[in-house]
Design a protein around this motif. Structure first.
Motif, PDB file in Angstrom:
ATOM      1  N   THR A  95      28.338 -29.499  30.836  1.00 26.46           N
ATOM      2  CA  THR A  95      29.345 -30.369  30.230  1.00 26.46           C
ATOM      3  C   THR A  95      29.309 -30.271  28.710  1.00 26.46           C
ATOM      4  O   THR A  95      30.355 -30.188  28.058  1.00 26.46           O
ATOM      5  CB  THR A  95      29.138 -31.827  30.692  1.00 26.46           C
ATOM      6  N   LEU A  96      28.112 -30.258  28.129  1.00 24.28           N
ATOM      7  CA  LEU A  96      27.998 -30.111  26.677  1.00 24.28           C
ATOM      8  C   LEU A  96      28.571 -28.776  26.205  1.00 24.28           C
ATOM      9  O   LEU A  96      29.242 -28.720  25.166  1.00 24.28           O
ATOM     10  CB  LEU A  96      26.541 -30.263  26.238  1.00 24.28           C
ATOM     11  N   LEU A  97      28.320 -27.723  26.965  1.00 25.88           N
ATOM     12  CA  LEU A  97      28.896 -26.419  26.605  1.00 25.88           C
ATOM     13  C   LEU A  97      30.417 -26.461  26.675  1.00 25.88           C
ATOM     14  O   LEU A  97      31.100 -25.912  25.808  1.00 25.88           O
ATOM     15  CB  LEU A  97      28.360 -25.326  27.532  1.00 25.88           C
ATOM     16  N   ASN A  98      30.953 -27.096  27.708  1.00 31.19           N
ATOM     17  CA  ASN A  98      32.409 -27.237  27.796  1.00 31.19           C
ATOM     18  C   ASN A  98      32.956 -27.984  26.587  1.00 31.19           C
ATOM     19  O   ASN A  98      33.965 -27.592  26.005  1.00 31.19           O
ATOM     20  CB  ASN A  98      32.803 -27.998  29.071  1.00 31.19           C
ATOM     21  N   LEU A  99      32.286 -29.073  26.218  1.00 30.43           N
ATOM     22  CA  LEU A  99      32.736 -29.871  25.079  1.00 30.43           C
ATOM     23  C   LEU A  99      32.650 -29.097  23.768  1.00 30.43           C
ATOM     24  O   LEU A  99      33.470 -29.281  22.875  1.00 30.43           O
ATOM     25  CB  LEU A  99      31.931 -31.166  24.983  1.00 30.43           C
ATOM     26  N   ALA A 100      31.660 -28.227  23.655  1.00 32.69           N
ATOM     27  CA  ALA A 100      31.465 -27.464  22.417  1.00 32.69           C
ATOM     28  C   ALA A 100      32.458 -26.317  22.287  1.00 32.69           C
ATOM     29  O   ALA A 100      32.667 -25.798  21.191  1.00 32.69           O
ATOM     30  CB  ALA A 100      30.038 -26.911  22.364  1.00 32.69           C
ATOM     31  N   ASN A 101      33.063 -25.922  23.373  1.00 36.49           N
ATOM     32  CA  ASN A 101      33.998 -24.804  23.368  1.00 36.49           C
ATOM     33  C   ASN A 101      35.201 -25.134  22.490  1.00 36.49           C
ATOM     34  O   ASN A 101      35.687 -26.249  22.492  1.00 36.49           O
ATOM     35  CB  ASN A 101      34.451 -24.518  24.801  1.00 36.49           C
ATOM     36  N   GLY A 102      35.659 -24.171  21.753  1.00 35.27           N
ATOM     37  CA  GLY A 102      36.817 -24.409  20.900  1.00 35.27           C
ATOM     38  C   GLY A 102      36.537 -23.936  19.495  1.00 35.27           C
ATOM     39  O   GLY A 102      36.264 -22.765  19.264  1.00 35.27           O
ATOM     40  N   ASP A 103      36.539 -24.853  18.559  1.00 32.66           N
ATOM     41  CA  ASP A 103      36.341 -24.455  17.166  1.00 32.66           C
ATOM     42  C   ASP A 103      34.925 -24.788  16.691  1.00 32.66           C
ATOM     43  O   ASP A 103      34.164 -25.467  17.365  1.00 32.66           O
ATOM     44  CB  ASP A 103      37.391 -25.100  16.263  1.00 32.66           C
ATOM     45  N   SER A 104      34.599 -24.290  15.510  1.00 34.43           N
ATOM     46  CA  SER A 104      33.241 -24.455  14.992  1.00 34.43           C
ATOM     47  C   SER A 104      32.924 -25.910  14.649  1.00 34.43           C
ATOM     48  O   SER A 104      31.773 -26.334  14.749  1.00 34.43           O
ATOM     49  CB  SER A 104      33.017 -23.556  13.775  1.00 34.43           C
ATOM     50  N   ARG A 106      33.895 -28.536  16.339  1.00 33.37           N
ATOM     51  CA  ARG A 106      33.522 -29.169  17.610  1.00 33.37           C
ATOM     52  C   ARG A 106      32.111 -28.735  18.009  1.00 33.37           C
ATOM     53  O   ARG A 106      31.323 -29.521  18.482  1.00 33.37           O
ATOM     54  CB  ARG A 106      34.503 -28.822  18.708  1.00 33.37           C
ATOM     55  N   LEU A 107      31.813 -27.465  17.822  1.00 37.92           N
ATOM     56  CA  LEU A 107      30.477 -26.963  18.140  1.00 37.92           C
ATOM     57  C   LEU A 107      29.427 -27.731  17.345  1.00 37.92           C
ATOM     58  O   LEU A 107      28.411 -28.173  17.886  1.00 37.92           O
ATOM     59  CB  LEU A 107      30.384 -25.464  17.861  1.00 37.92           C
ATOM     60  N   LEU A 108      29.687 -27.925  16.050  1.00 34.08           N
ATOM     61  CA  LEU A 108      28.749 -28.676  15.216  1.00 34.08           C
ATOM     62  C   LEU A 108      28.633 -30.122  15.664  1.00 34.08           C
ATOM     63  O   LEU A 108      27.545 -30.707  15.641  1.00 34.08           O
ATOM     64  CB  LEU A 108      29.187 -28.611  13.750  1.00 34.08           C
ATOM     65  N   GLU A 109      29.749 -30.709  16.092  1.00 35.52           N
ATOM     66  CA  GLU A 109      29.726 -32.090  16.570  1.00 35.52           C
ATOM     67  C   GLU A 109      28.845 -32.216  17.812  1.00 35.52           C
ATOM     68  O   GLU A 109      28.033 -33.135  17.923  1.00 35.52           O
ATOM     69  CB  GLU A 109      31.150 -32.551  16.899  1.00 35.52           C
ATOM     70  N   VAL A 110      28.992 -31.267  18.730  1.00 35.84           N
ATOM     71  CA  VAL A 110      28.225 -31.324  19.973  1.00 35.84           C
ATOM     72  C   VAL A 110      26.758 -31.003  19.732  1.00 35.84           C
ATOM     73  O   VAL A 110      25.866 -31.646  20.275  1.00 35.84           O
ATOM     74  CB  VAL A 110      28.834 -30.393  21.044  1.00 35.84           C
ATOM     75  N   LEU A 111      26.494 -30.014  18.887  1.00 34.31           N
ATOM     76  CA  LEU A 111      25.114 -29.607  18.641  1.00 34.31           C
ATOM     77  C   LEU A 111      24.406 -30.484  17.628  1.00 34.31           C
ATOM     78  O   LEU A 111      23.193 -30.426  17.511  1.00 34.31           O
ATOM     79  CB  LEU A 111      25.066 -28.149  18.181  1.00 34.31           C
ATOM     80  N   GLY A 112      25.162 -31.290  16.913  1.00 35.68           N
ATOM     81  CA  GLY A 112      24.565 -32.177  15.923  1.00 35.68           C
ATOM     82  C   GLY A 112      23.776 -33.289  16.585  1.00 35.68           C
ATOM     83  O   GLY A 112      23.637 -33.357  17.799  1.00 35.68           O
ATOM     84  N   GLY A 113      23.262 -34.158  15.769  1.00 38.41           N
ATOM     85  CA  GLY A 113      22.488 -35.269  16.322  1.00 38.41           C
ATOM     86  C   GLY A 113      21.227 -34.762  16.991  1.00 38.41           C
ATOM     87  O   GLY A 113      20.515 -33.911  16.458  1.00 38.41           O
ATOM     88  N   SER A 114      20.974 -35.247  18.178  1.00 34.35           N
ATOM     89  CA  SER A 114      19.717 -34.893  18.840  1.00 34.35           C
ATOM     90  C   SER A 114      19.914 -33.926  20.011  1.00 34.35           C
ATOM     91  O   SER A 114      18.986 -33.725  20.782  1.00 34.35           O
ATOM     92  CB  SER A 114      19.008 -36.163  19.304  1.00 34.35           C
ATOM     93  N   THR A 115      21.088 -33.319  20.137  1.00 30.37           N
ATOM     94  CA  THR A 115      21.334 -32.410  21.258  1.00 30.37           C
ATOM     95  C   THR A 115      20.327 -31.277  21.292  1.00 30.37           C
ATOM     96  O   THR A 115      19.730 -30.981  22.330  1.00 30.37           O
ATOM     97  CB  THR A 115      22.763 -31.829  21.199  1.00 30.37           C
ATOM     98  N   MET A 116      20.117 -30.631  20.161  1.00 31.64           N
ATOM     99  CA  MET A 116      19.200 -29.493  20.124  1.00 31.64           C
ATOM    100  C   MET A 116      17.757 -29.929  20.370  1.00 31.64           C
ATOM    101  O   MET A 116      17.013 -29.238  21.054  1.00 31.64           O
ATOM    102  CB  MET A 116      19.324 -28.743  18.799  1.00 31.64           C
ATOM    103  N   GLN A 117      17.362 -31.079  19.832  1.00 33.98           N
ATOM    104  CA  GLN A 117      15.995 -31.563  20.070  1.00 33.98           C
ATOM    105  C   GLN A 117      15.767 -31.873  21.545  1.00 33.98           C
ATOM    106  O   GLN A 117      14.727 -31.530  22.102  1.00 33.98           O
ATOM    107  CB  GLN A 117      15.727 -32.810  19.215  1.00 33.98           C
ATOM    108  N   CYS A 118      16.756 -32.507  22.182  1.00 32.87           N
ATOM    109  CA  CYS A 118      16.632 -32.814  23.618  1.00 32.87           C
ATOM    110  C   CYS A 118      16.559 -31.528  24.433  1.00 32.87           C
ATOM    111  O   CYS A 118      15.765 -31.434  25.372  1.00 32.87           O
ATOM    112  CB  CYS A 118      17.818 -33.649  24.095  1.00 32.87           C
ATOM    113  N   THR A 119      17.364 -30.554  24.058  1.00 30.84           N
ATOM    114  CA  THR A 119      17.365 -29.278  24.773  1.00 30.84           C
ATOM    115  C   THR A 119      16.030 -28.568  24.592  1.00 30.84           C
ATOM    116  O   THR A 119      15.475 -28.019  25.553  1.00 30.84           O
ATOM    117  CB  THR A 119      18.529 -28.392  24.297  1.00 30.84           C
TER     118      THR A 119
END
Length: 132
Positions: A95-104, A106-119
């Motif tokens: 779902t996160l990958l789907n949400l990140a799809n599109g422009d850069s 949006r990618l930064l919005e999805v990967l920002g915060g704690s997404t990368m740390q949780c992953t």
């Protein structure tokens, strides 16, 4: 019971959003409820909500934007950080990958915060189980 009702409702929504001709306008009222179901105490209800959001967010730009506007991103990330099962983690990441799809942006919005740390924690935890 309330848990049984929520589980049944989330399963019904999961099946409804899988219909190929579901118009975005029909799905919009469901999005805030799906985002709220991500915080349910029942893992099955959470899984149905994650799966439904993953399906909706794979529908194209308008669908991704609608999911993000429903504020599901912070809850998905929090759920990812709460040590979900492997199946749940896979659904959340999809779902996160789907949400990140599109422009850069949006990618930064999805990967920002704690997404990368949780992953990263998820990868380390999963990796440590295989190296024992």
């Amino acid at each position: 019971s309330k848990t049984s009702l929520l589980r049944s409702a989330s399963l019904a929504v999961r099946k409804l959003v899988a219909l190929p001709a579901l118009p975005l306008a029909a799905a919009l009222p469901l999005l805030p409820r799906l985002a709220a179901l991500l915080t349910a105490r029942d893992p099955c209800t959470q899984e149905h909500a994650v799966w439904a959001l993953g399906t909706l967010s794979s529908g194209g730009e308008d669908w991704r934007q609608a999911c993000l506007e429903a504020a599901c991103l912070p809850t998905l990330v929090a759920l990812l950080g709460s040590h979900p099962t492997s199946m749940m983690a896979s659904s959340i990441l999809t779902t996160l990958l789907n949400l990140a799809n599109g422009d850069s942006l949006r990618l930064l919005e999805v990967l920002g915060g704690s997404t990368m740390q949780c992953t990263a924690r998820l990868l380390l935890r999963r990796g440590s189980k295989h190296h024992k």
